[in-house]
Design a protein around this motif. Structure first.
Motif, short mmCIF file in Angstrom:
data_model
loop_
_atom_site.label_atom_id
_atom_site.label_comp_id
_atom_site.label_asym_id
_atom_site.label_seq_id
_atom_site.Cartn_x
_atom_site.Cartn_y
_atom_site.Cartn_z
N VAL A 111 0.83 -1.21 0.00
CA VAL A 111 0.00 0.00 0.00
C VAL A 111 0.86 1.26 0.00
O VAL A 111 0.48 2.30 -0.56
CB VAL A 111 -0.95 -0.01 1.22
N GLU A 112 2.03 1.17 0.60
CA GLU A 112 2.88 2.35 0.82
C GLU A 112 3.13 3.20 -0.42
O GLU A 112 2.92 4.42 -0.38
CB GLU A 112 4.21 1.89 1.42
N PRO A 113 3.56 2.64 -1.55
CA PRO A 113 3.83 3.50 -2.71
C PRO A 113 2.59 4.19 -3.24
O PRO A 113 2.68 5.30 -3.80
CB PRO A 113 4.42 2.53 -3.75
N LEU A 114 1.42 3.58 -3.06
CA LEU A 114 0.18 4.20 -3.52
C LEU A 114 -0.16 5.40 -2.65
O LEU A 114 -0.55 6.46 -3.15
CB LEU A 114 -0.96 3.17 -3.48
N ALA A 115 -0.01 5.25 -1.34
CA ALA A 115 -0.28 6.36 -0.43
C ALA A 115 0.70 7.50 -0.68
O ALA A 115 0.31 8.68 -0.67
CB ALA A 115 -0.19 5.88 1.02
N GLN A 116 1.95 7.17 -0.91
CA GLN A 116 2.95 8.20 -1.19
C GLN A 116 2.62 8.93 -2.49
O GLN A 116 2.68 10.16 -2.57
CB GLN A 116 4.34 7.57 -1.27
N ARG A 117 2.24 8.19 -3.51
CA ARG A 117 1.87 8.78 -4.80
C ARG A 117 0.69 9.75 -4.64
O ARG A 117 0.68 10.84 -5.24
CB ARG A 117 1.49 7.67 -5.78
N ASP A 118 -0.28 9.35 -3.81
CA ASP A 118 -1.49 10.16 -3.64
C ASP A 118 -1.35 11.23 -2.57
O ASP A 118 -2.31 11.94 -2.28
CB ASP A 118 -2.67 9.24 -3.28
N LYS A 119 -0.16 11.32 -1.95
CA LYS A 119 0.08 12.27 -0.86
C LYS A 119 -0.96 12.09 0.25
O LYS A 119 -1.55 13.04 0.74
CB LYS A 119 0.10 13.71 -1.38
N MET A 120 -1.10 10.82 0.64
CA MET A 120 -2.05 10.43 1.68
C MET A 120 -1.31 10.23 3.00
O MET A 120 -0.45 9.35 3.10
CB MET A 120 -2.74 9.11 1.30
N PRO A 121 -1.57 11.02 4.03
CA PRO A 121 -0.94 10.77 5.33
C PRO A 121 -1.26 9.34 5.79
O PRO A 121 -2.43 8.97 5.90
CB PRO A 121 -1.58 11.81 6.25
N PRO A 134 14.46 4.06 2.63
CA PRO A 134 14.59 5.50 2.90
C PRO A 134 13.24 6.14 3.27
O PRO A 134 12.19 5.53 3.09
CB PRO A 134 15.10 6.04 1.56
N ILE A 135 13.32 7.38 3.74
CA ILE A 135 12.12 8.13 4.11
C ILE A 135 11.24 8.39 2.90
O ILE A 135 11.72 8.75 1.83
CB ILE A 135 12.52 9.49 4.76
N LYS A 136 9.93 8.16 3.10
CA LYS A 136 8.93 8.61 2.14
C LYS A 136 8.09 9.64 2.87
O LYS A 136 7.61 9.37 3.98
CB LYS A 136 8.05 7.45 1.66
N SER A 137 7.89 10.79 2.30
CA SER A 137 7.38 11.94 3.05
C SER A 137 6.03 11.72 3.71
O SER A 137 5.78 12.28 4.79
CB SER A 137 7.32 13.17 2.13
N TYR A 138 5.15 10.91 3.13
CA TYR A 138 3.80 10.74 3.70
C TYR A 138 3.64 9.45 4.51
O TYR A 138 2.56 9.18 5.01
CB TYR A 138 2.75 10.80 2.58
#
Length: 394
Positions: A111-121, A134-138
C-alpha cells in the motif's frame, strides 16, 4: 513548548476551538481509513487494532470530535494479502483524509507507494524497516521497528552474559526478515555470535528439525521471529521437544491470542512487548497516565487488557488526531507537515517524528518480559530500564 501528553478532553477542546478547517464543511465528518486483516492469518492482529482505533474514535467523538467535526472510520479488510491491501486502498482513497494500517508488513509495503503517490498521510501498523528506510514523506510507522526489537533483545542478551544465540525467522514475512537482518547486523556490536541461523516459512507446521539444530549447537538462547500461527505452533513444539535452551519470542506474541492457546506451557518464557502492555508495572507519570487512558476502557469494553496490536492502533489514532489539531485542517499536506514535527506520548511510548525520522520511537520503549501466572511481567533488567525511561518523561 510541544505537547507531550494526549489528554483527549484537552485535545478535543483545543480542536473544537480551532475552527477554520479548510478540508471540508463544518458538519462533514473527518474520514479516517483503516485497512487491517479481519480475515486470513493475521486476523488476530488486525481485529485488535480495529477495536483500539474504534475506541480512540469513540473517545474523541464523545468530547465533540476534531475541528468541530465528528471522526468517522472507513474500514476495509486486506484479508492478510498484499493484493487485497491494494484493492482496499483503491476502494477508499477518494473519500478519506488519512490512512491507518495495515498490520501485515507485506500488505503495508504494498500500500505504501500508492499512499505516497497520492500524498495520503499514512500511519502504518506494521514494523517493517523498509517502510521508512529510505524516508517517504507521507509514510509514518507506529510500532517500534523490527531493528529496534532486535537491538533491545541484544541489549538484554548482553546484560544476561549470553554470548551465543540461535535465530529462527520467517522468510515469507517482511517483519521477520527485517528483524533477522537487523539482528545479524547488530550482533557484533553486542559481542554476540549467531551459531544457528534458521529460516522457515509461515506455513511451516513442524519445527522439530530446527530444535535439533539448536540442541546440537552451543547456542545459549533461541530468538524466534514470527507472527500469527507460527508463534503458537513453535512455542508448543518447543515445550514438547524438551529443549533446555531458553526461547525468546518477539512482540508479535505479546497478547492473549498467544497466551491463551499456550496456557500453562507459556510460564517462564521470555516475550518482548511495547511499554503499554506492561503499563500496570510502571511508576506513576505521564507515560502510565496515557496507557491507562486506553487500558481501562478497553478492559471494561472487551474483558481483557489491550494486547500489543491494540497499543499500535490506539497510538496511531492519537498521533493522527494530534496532527489534525496542529494542522487546523484536514488538508493532507498540512497533516503531513504536522506529523513531521510531532512530539507526543502514546501507549507505545514517546514519538518524536522529524523529516529524517518517520518511526519516531527508540528501543528504550520496548520491554523484555517473563510470563508469570498468565501475564507479561517485566524482567528485573527491563523494569530498571523502563523506570528510567518513564521518570525521564515526567
Amino acid at each position: 513548548m510541544r505537547r507531550l501528553l494526549p489528554s483527549l478532553v484537552c485535545l478535543t477542546l483545543a480542536l473544537t476551538a480551532c475552527g477554520g478547517d479548510t478540508g471540508g464543511g463544518a458538519q462533514d465528518p473527518i474520514k479516517v481509513g483503516l485497512i487491517v486483516s479481519l480475515t486470513g492469518n493475521y486476523t488476530p492482529l488486525g481485529s485488535e487494532d480495529k477495536k483500539a482505533v474504534e475506541l480512540a474514535v469513540e473517545q474523541v467523538n464523545a468530547q465533540g470530535g476534531l475541528l468541530g467535526r465528528r471522526v468517522e472510520l472507513v474500514t476495509r479488510d486486506d484479508k492478510t494479502a498484499p493484493d487485497q491491501g491494494i484493492v482496499a486502498y483503491n476502494q477508499i482513497k477518494g473519500e478519506i483524509d488519512a490512512l491507518i494500517g495495515p498490520v501485515f508488513s507485506n500488505s503495508a509495503l504494498a500500500v505504501e507507494p500508492l499512499a505516497q503517490r497520492d500524498k495520503m498521510p499514512y500511519l502504518s501498523l506494521a514494523p517493517a524497516q523498509e517502510q521508512v528506510e529510505p524516508i517517504k514523506s507521507y509514510i509514518f510507522v507506529t510500532p517500534a521497528l523490527s531493528s529496534m526489537y532486535a537491538e533491545r533483545y541484544l541489549q538484554y542478551i548482553q546484560a544476561q552474559g549470553i554470548k551465543t544465540i540461535a535465530v529462527a525467522w520467517d522468510s515469507k514475512s517482511a517483519y521477520s526478515v527485517s528483524g533477522h537482518k537487523s539482528m545479524v547486523e547488530l550482533a557484533p556490536k553486542y559481542n554476540v555470535k549467531i551459531a544457528v541461523d534458521e529460516p522457515y516459512e509461515t506455513t511451516n507446521s513442524d519445527f522439530s528439525a530446527m530444535f535439533q539444530h539448536v540442541r546440537d549447537s552451543d547456542a545459549e538462547a533461541l530468538v524466534f521471529w514470527g507472527s500469527g500461527a507460527p508463534g503458537v505452533t513453535a512455542a508448543k513444539q518447543y515445550v514438547a521437544s524438551g529443549l533446555k535452551t531458553p526461547l525468546f519470542l518477539t512482540a508479535s506474541q505479546a497478547s492473549k491470542l498467544w497466551l491463551e492457546p499456550m496456557g500453562s506451557a507459556a510460564e517462564g518464557m521470555t516475550v518482548q512487548s511495547a511499554i503499554g502492555v506492561v503499563g500496570e508495572f510502571l511508576p506513576a507519570g505521564k507515560q502510565k497516565q496515557v496507557i491507562e487512558q486506553m487500558a481501562e476502557p478497553y478492559q471494561q469494553k472487551h474483558g481483557y487488557p489491550p494486547p500489543q496490536f491494540a497499543q499500535d492502533g490506539y497510538s496511531a489514532s492519537l498521533l493522527l488526531f494530534e496532527a489534525i489539531r496542529k494542522a487546523g485542517s484536514t488538508d493532507k499536506t498540512k497533516i503531513q507537515q504536522a506529523l513531521e514535527k510531532m512530539d507526543l506520548i502514546t501507549p507505545n511510548g514517546r514519538f518524536r517524528y522529524s523529516p529524517t525520522d518517520h518511526s519516531g520511537l527508540s528501543p528504550e520503549y520496548i520491554s523484555v518480559n517473563t510470563v508469570k501466572n498468565g501475564k507479561f511481567v517485566p524482567t528485573e533488567w527491563a523494569m530498571e530500564q523502563l523506570t528510567k525511561t518513564v521518570n525521564a518523561a515526567g
